[in-house]
Write a protein that holds these residues in place. Structure first.
Motif, mmCIF file in Angstrom:
data_model
loop_
_atom_site.group_PDB
_atom_site.id
_atom_site.type_symbol
_atom_site.label_atom_id
_atom_site.label_comp_id
_atom_site.label_asym_id
_atom_site.label_seq_id
_atom_site.Cartn_x
_atom_site.Cartn_y
_atom_site.Cartn_z
ATOM 1 N N ALA A 1 0.820 -1.211 0.000
ATOM 2 C CA ALA A 1 0.000 0.000 0.000
ATOM 3 C C ALA A 1 0.856 1.263 0.000
ATOM 4 C CB ALA A 1 -0.935 -0.007 1.207
ATOM 5 N N ASN A 2 2.067 1.151 0.512
ATOM 6 C CA ASN A 2 2.974 2.298 0.563
ATOM 7 C C ASN A 2 4.005 2.277 -0.570
ATOM 8 O OD1 ASN A 2 2.739 4.065 3.262
ATOM 9 N ND2 ASN A 2 2.124 1.954 3.721
ATOM 10 N N ASN A 3 3.868 1.319 -1.480
ATOM 11 C CA ASN A 3 4.730 1.231 -2.675
ATOM 12 C C ASN A 3 6.217 1.110 -2.323
ATOM 13 O OD1 ASN A 3 2.585 1.530 -4.647
ATOM 14 N ND2 ASN A 3 2.470 3.666 -3.968
ATOM 15 N N VAL A 4 6.540 0.327 -1.304
ATOM 16 C CA VAL A 4 7.937 0.098 -0.924
ATOM 17 C C VAL A 4 8.166 -1.385 -0.682
ATOM 18 C CG1 VAL A 4 8.245 2.387 0.117
ATOM 19 C CG2 VAL A 4 7.479 0.467 1.542
ATOM 20 N N SER A 5 9.437 -1.761 -0.688
ATOM 21 C CA SER A 5 9.835 -3.115 -0.296
ATOM 22 C C SER A 5 11.006 -2.994 0.679
ATOM 23 C CB SER A 5 10.242 -3.945 -1.522
ATOM 24 O OG SER A 5 11.327 -3.334 -2.199
ATOM 25 N N VAL A 6 11.209 -4.021 1.483
ATOM 26 C CA VAL A 6 12.270 -3.991 2.488
ATOM 27 C C VAL A 6 13.558 -4.545 1.893
ATOM 28 C CG1 VAL A 6 13.036 -4.805 4.748
ATOM 29 C CG2 VAL A 6 10.634 -4.229 4.382
ATOM 30 N N LYS A 7 14.585 -3.705 1.877
ATOM 31 C CA LYS A 7 15.878 -4.137 1.362
ATOM 32 C C LYS A 7 16.738 -4.730 2.473
ATOM 33 C CE LYS A 7 19.907 -2.534 -1.275
ATOM 34 N NZ LYS A 7 19.766 -3.594 -2.281
ATOM 35 N N LYS A 8 16.648 -4.153 3.684
ATOM 36 C CA LYS A 8 17.451 -4.646 4.803
ATOM 37 C C LYS A 8 16.718 -4.381 6.108
ATOM 38 C CE LYS A 8 22.213 -5.069 6.321
ATOM 39 N NZ LYS A 8 23.619 -4.769 5.997
ATOM 40 N N MET A 9 16.849 -5.309 7.041
ATOM 41 C CA MET A 9 16.212 -5.194 8.350
ATOM 42 C C MET A 9 17.255 -5.438 9.439
ATOM 43 S SD MET A 9 13.108 -7.543 9.926
ATOM 44 C CE MET A 9 14.086 -9.084 9.850
ATOM 45 N N ILE A 10 17.301 -4.528 10.415
ATOM 46 C CA ILE A 10 18.213 -4.660 11.548
ATOM 47 C C ILE A 10 17.406 -4.571 12.837
ATOM 48 C CG2 ILE A 10 20.256 -3.751 12.728
ATOM 49 C CD1 ILE A 10 20.841 -4.685 9.913
ATOM 50 N N ARG A 11 17.666 -5.477 13.759
ATOM 51 C CA ARG A 11 17.059 -5.406 15.094
ATOM 52 C C ARG A 11 18.097 -5.817 16.121
ATOM 53 N NH1 ARG A 11 14.871 -8.235 19.270
ATOM 54 N NH2 ARG A 11 12.961 -7.403 20.238
ATOM 55 N N TYR A 12 18.435 -4.908 17.029
ATOM 56 C CA TYR A 12 19.360 -5.207 18.112
ATOM 57 C C TYR A 12 18.622 -5.118 19.441
ATOM 58 C CZ TYR A 12 23.467 -4.481 15.048
ATOM 59 O OH TYR A 12 24.416 -4.562 14.061
ATOM 60 N N GLU A 13 18.846 -6.094 20.282
ATOM 61 C CA GLU A 13 18.346 -6.046 21.659
ATOM 62 C C GLU A 13 19.518 -6.309 22.587
ATOM 63 O OE1 GLU A 13 14.898 -7.977 24.565
ATOM 64 O OE2 GLU A 13 14.893 -8.402 22.416
ATOM 65 N N VAL A 14 19.646 -5.482 23.604
ATOM 66 C CA VAL A 14 20.799 -5.564 24.503
ATOM 67 C C VAL A 14 20.950 -6.972 25.081
ATOM 68 C CG1 VAL A 14 21.733 -4.801 26.726
ATOM 69 C CG2 VAL A 14 20.793 -3.133 25.130
ATOM 70 N N GLY A 15 22.132 -7.522 24.928
ATOM 71 C CA GLY A 15 22.482 -8.778 25.581
ATOM 72 C C GLY A 15 22.048 -10.045 24.889
ATOM 73 N N GLU A 16 21.243 -9.955 23.811
ATOM 74 C CA GLU A 16 20.746 -11.184 23.184
ATOM 75 C C GLU A 16 21.902 -12.005 22.617
ATOM 76 O OE1 GLU A 16 18.100 -10.128 20.018
ATOM 77 O OE2 GLU A 16 19.525 -8.769 19.075
ATOM 78 N N GLY A 17 21.931 -13.290 22.973
ATOM 79 C CA GLY A 17 22.944 -14.203 22.454
ATOM 80 C C GLY A 17 24.341 -14.003 22.999
ATOM 81 N N ILE A 18 24.488 -13.195 24.050
ATOM 82 C CA ILE A 18 25.834 -12.824 24.485
ATOM 83 C C ILE A 18 26.565 -13.977 25.164
ATOM 84 C CG2 ILE A 18 25.872 -11.928 26.874
ATOM 85 C CD1 ILE A 18 26.740 -9.231 25.566
ATOM 86 N N GLU A 19 25.841 -14.852 25.854
ATOM 87 C CA GLU A 19 26.504 -15.980 26.527
ATOM 88 C C GLU A 19 27.147 -16.923 25.521
ATOM 89 O OE1 GLU A 19 23.919 -17.930 29.231
ATOM 90 O OE2 GLU A 19 23.718 -16.175 30.547
ATOM 91 N N LYS A 20 26.475 -17.148 24.390
ATOM 92 C CA LYS A 20 27.059 -17.998 23.345
ATOM 93 C C LYS A 20 28.310 -17.348 22.786
ATOM 94 C CE LYS A 20 26.102 -20.290 18.945
ATOM 95 N NZ LYS A 20 27.349 -19.852 18.326
ATOM 96 N N GLU A 21 28.272 -16.024 22.605
ATOM 97 C CA GLU A 21 29.441 -15.309 22.087
ATOM 98 C C GLU A 21 30.622 -15.453 23.040
ATOM 99 O OE1 GLU A 21 28.578 -11.274 21.248
ATOM 100 O OE2 GLU A 21 27.164 -11.719 19.650
#
Length: 296
Positions: free
Chosen positions: A262-282
């Motif tokens: 409806a807005n005549n756009v498409s998503v080229k890239k999506m970024i989502r950061y949440e503090v601390g997610e996955g940090i123990e594995k890292e």
């Protein structure tokens, strides 16, 4: 004098400083351990290094914009209390301004960027020594907006979640923000199913198949019936993690894909950061990497 891995290991054990700092100190002091320790102390590195083994899983996310560039990033601390410290907030702003004025793509490169005559790494190290907690620049993404592109961004009020969407086509600031808010709330893992690898799809299907076969309620059901059940569950699961398939959080009767159309756009890239997610594995992966280097 050649700086050996054994010398680096000895200095690291004695000071707790990082491997690169130890190597640099030994190079500057011609391999003399005592002088290298002194060199590290003079640079203020050992004071910060004592905190290097702690896990910094708190902190804040940030976003900075300049011209056609937007950067989203995460800076970690050990406690949420320190993350509200004014010096930490100032550091967050400095990091954002430094990143958005650069063209780097990796944390290692970013840490060598100049900030008023010192590296970003030194700036963070000095903050560690003053604040008294481990602080790390964990990750960042720089988005550049070309002609006929636009961006939607959202930083949650607690500064623990940030989302950014790069669109092909021009979308209003409000509509872009609404979509970024949706990403923050609904946690899509992919923009569309087309982004999902065959390995990922096969793995998810195998898990659901095993679950179905081990469920006592399905005992005696023919394989073709189980296959249809698994396909149905897989489609539902994939729809929940695909942005385009999700119900739009602002209007649940509408899919995100329909809102974009409806807005005549498409998503080229999506970024989502949440503090601390996955940090123990890292932390585990990093520890294994360090041990592998030490053993060389």
């Amino acid at each position: 004098m050649v700086v050996t891995a054994q010398l680096v290991k000895e200095l690291r054990t004695a000071t707790g400083a990082g491997m690169l700092d130890c190597k640099k100190a030994l190079e500057e002091t011609n391999g003399n351990i005592d002088e290298a320790i002194k060199w590290l102390r003079e640079k203020g590195i050992t004071k910060a290094a004592k905190k290097s083994d702690r896990i910094a899983a708190e902190g804040l996310v940030g976003m900075a914009m300049k011209g056609n560039k937007v950067v989203v990033f995460e800076v970690n601390s050990e406690t949420d209390f320190v993350a509200q410290n004014q010096q930490f907030l100032t550091l967050l702003d400095q990091i954002g301004a430094t990143l958005v004025n650069s063209n780097v793509s990796a944390v290692e490169e970013a840490l060598q960027l100049d900030v008023n005559g010192q590296t970003l790494d030194a700036l963070i190290t000095n903050a560690i020594a003053t604040i008294g907690e481990k602080i790390t620049l964990r990750r960042f993404t720089i988005l550049e907006i070309n002609d006929n592109q636009s961006i939607g961004t959202y930083v949650h009020s607690n500064k623990r979640i940030v989302a950014a969407l790069l669109f092909d086509g021009v979308i209003s600031e409000e509509a872009g923000k609404q979509l970024a808010m949706h990403v923050s709330a609904m946690r899509p893992q992919f923009v569309s199913r087309e982004e999902m690898s065959q390995d990922f799809l096969a793995s998810e299907k195998a898990i659901l198949t095993a679950e179905a076969k081990n469920d006592p309620k399905n005992a005696g059901k023919p394989d073709n019936i189980l296959e249809k059940m698994v396909e149905g569950r897989l489609n539902k699961q994939l729809a929940e993690i695909s942005l385009l398939d999700q119900a739009f959080v602002i209007n649940p009767d509408q899919k995100v894909s329909d809102f974009l159309k409806a807005n005549n756009v498409s998503v080229k890239k999506m970024i989502r950061y949440e503090v601390g997610e996955g940090i123990e594995k890292e932390q585990v992966d990093f520890a294994q990497e360090v041990m592998a280097q030490v053993r060389k």
